[in-house]
Motif scaffolding. Structure first.
Motif, PDB file in Angstrom:
ATOM      1  N   ALA A 109     -28.122  72.425 176.892  1.00 24.55           N
ATOM      2  CA  ALA A 109     -28.951  73.117 175.899  1.00 24.55           C
ATOM      3  C   ALA A 109     -28.650  72.606 174.495  1.00 24.55           C
ATOM      4  N   LEU A 110     -27.357  72.413 174.192  1.00 26.68           N
ATOM      5  CA  LEU A 110     -26.973  71.960 172.853  1.00 26.68           C
ATOM      6  C   LEU A 110     -27.447  70.536 172.603  1.00 26.68           C
ATOM      7  N   GLU A 112     -29.983  69.050 173.985  1.00 24.22           N
ATOM      8  CA  GLU A 112     -31.435  69.107 173.826  1.00 24.22           C
ATOM      9  C   GLU A 112     -31.793  69.607 172.423  1.00 24.22           C
ATOM     10  N   GLY A 113     -31.071  70.616 171.976  1.00 20.04           N
ATOM     11  CA  GLY A 113     -31.317  71.183 170.650  1.00 20.04           C
ATOM     12  C   GLY A 113     -31.059  70.160 169.558  1.00 20.04           C
ATOM     13  N   GLU A 116     -33.940  67.622 169.526  1.00 17.97           N
ATOM     14  CA  GLU A 116     -35.202  68.135 168.996  1.00 17.97           C
ATOM     15  C   GLU A 116     -35.153  68.382 167.501  1.00 17.97           C
ATOM     16  N   ASN A 117     -33.945  68.667 166.983  1.00 19.29           N
ATOM     17  CA  ASN A 117     -33.870  69.053 165.580  1.00 19.29           C
ATOM     18  C   ASN A 117     -33.405  67.934 164.660  1.00 19.29           C
TER      19      ASN A 117
ATOM     20  N   ARG B  49     -40.624  79.370 169.814  1.00 21.81           N
ATOM     21  CA  ARG B  49     -40.817  78.124 169.072  1.00 21.81           C
ATOM     22  C   ARG B  49     -42.045  78.236 168.172  1.00 21.81           C
ATOM     23  N   THR B  54     -35.486  77.849 166.091  1.00 22.66           N
ATOM     24  CA  THR B  54     -34.895  76.743 166.821  1.00 22.66           C
ATOM     25  C   THR B  54     -34.608  77.272 168.224  1.00 22.66           C
ATOM     26  N   VAL B  55     -35.151  76.631 169.225  1.00 22.13           N
ATOM     27  CA  VAL B  55     -34.979  77.166 170.578  1.00 22.13           C
ATOM     28  C   VAL B  55     -34.088  76.242 171.406  1.00 22.13           C
ATOM     29  N   LEU B  56     -33.026  76.823 171.977  1.00 23.77           N
ATOM     30  CA  LEU B  56     -32.192  76.103 172.938  1.00 23.77           C
ATOM     31  C   LEU B  56     -32.446  76.727 174.298  1.00 23.77           C
TER      32      LEU B  56
END
Lengths: 119, 223
Positions: A109-110, A112-113, A116-117, B49, B54-56
């Motif tokens: 998850a981290l 991926e985050g 994306e950011n 989103r 911010t989506v995890l």
């Protein structure tokens, strides 16, 4: 068929069962030390089980020696203890596994985050 | 923006109906909303989103404690975040309460501010719920050495240094006591702050059943 021959059948069946379980258990691979302990335990188990299958009166003998009336009672007690022991070991493994899944899911998850950011 | 250095941490599990509004409202006041979608199957991630969070995503449902820890980990990678606020997605927490708690932390230089339902009379909880919450408070205080008036309140403010000391291993509900324990061990100054928890029909349907208190006790005892 006399009683000795009838017993021979069940003896062979049980021995085959033990042999199959042995093969299945020795094939798993985790941690050298753990594995060694398990193999020694397993070897003992095989010897004792085989001895008891060939000579059932051994169980009664041991049972009387430790103050339990009948061999079947002793067997039941040992089985109950083995079951609880197994549960404890299994629970520990399960918890370790859960922790690993949590870490893995979180890392994913981290990552991926982060991807994306970051533009 | 006054709250530019504030991050809301919002664990979400199947809350698509409400999470968008909560996030959109929060983003009017704070710099970051970090939403951890804990394996939802109802499009919560998309709603969050779309609202600007911010989506995890957790690939599989792990529980609220695990989701919070993931949110904390992510928030600490953002250099401009000073205050981390744990906030429920179901709309039972008030954003004004959260903002007031951050202000209190700023003005009094506190490391931690805990929300409490029992410091004033605004929160309407039934007798049984009150009894069980009070029991949870007692148990938590026994095991953490803290003297809180409310234990399982999801609204908390942690300064960056306090949040860095948190490492939740209780994936499920018992994390609420675990986080108090770990925050207490930081020895940072802390205060409680009266908050209003709104028990809407929605949050009641979603919220922990009272039977869950039994599970929490077990998780804490046999960890």
């Amino acid at each position: 068929m006399d009683i000795q021959d009838q017993q021979l059948v069940i003896k062979v069946v049980l021995l085959i069962g033990v042999a199959v379980a042995t093969v299945l258990l020795t094939r798993s691979t985790t941690g050298a030390r753990h594995q060694a302990i398990r193999r020694v335990t397993l070897a003992l188990f095989v010897i004792v089980t085989a001895a008891v299958i060939i000579q059932p009166s051994l169980v009664s003998g041991i049972a009387r020696a430790v103050g339990v009336g009948r061999g079947t009672d002793l067997l039941l007690y040992v089985l109950a203890i083995a079951f609880v022991w197994f549960l404890a070991a299994y629970y520990g493994r399960q918890r370790a596994l859960n922790r690993q899944i949590t870490e893995l899911t979180r890392a994913l998850a981290l990552a991926e985050g982060r991807r994306e950011n970051t533009p | 923006m006054r709250g530019a250095d504030v991050a809301f941490l919002v664990p979400v599990f199947n809350e698509a109906r409400v999470v968008g509004d909560v996030i959109a409202e929060a983003l009017e006041h704070v710099g970051h909303v970090i939403c951890v979608d804990d394996g939802s199957t109802d499009g919560s991630a998309v709603a969050a989103r779309a609202a600007g969070a911010t989506v995890l995503r957790h690939a599989t449902n792990l529980g609220q404690g695990a989701a919070l820890q993931t949110a904390i980990d992510h928030a600490l990678t953002l250099p401009d975040v000073t205050y981390l606020v744990t906030f429920d997605a179901d709309g039972q927490h008030q954003i004004e309460d959260a903002l007031a708690m951050v202000e209190l932390a700023r003005t009094e230089d506190l490391g931690i501010v805990f929300g409490s339902r029992f410091l004033d009379e605004r929160t309407q909880a039934g007798f049984l719920k009150r009894l069980i919450l009070k029991t949870a408070v007692w148990v938590t205080n026994q095991s953490t050495g803290m003297r809180l008036t409310d234990a399982h309140n999801g609204l908390r403010v942690m300064r960056r240094d306090a949040a860095a000391a948190v490492r939740l291993t209780q994936n499920r509900m018992a994390h609420a006591s675990e986080i108090v324990l770990q925050l207490g061990r930081t020895n940072l100054p802390w205060r409680e702050f009266p908050v209003h928890v709104l028990y809407t029909e929605y949050s009641k349907a979603k919220g922990q059943s009272l039977l869950n208190a039994v599970n929490i006790l077990f998780e804490l005892t046999f960890r």
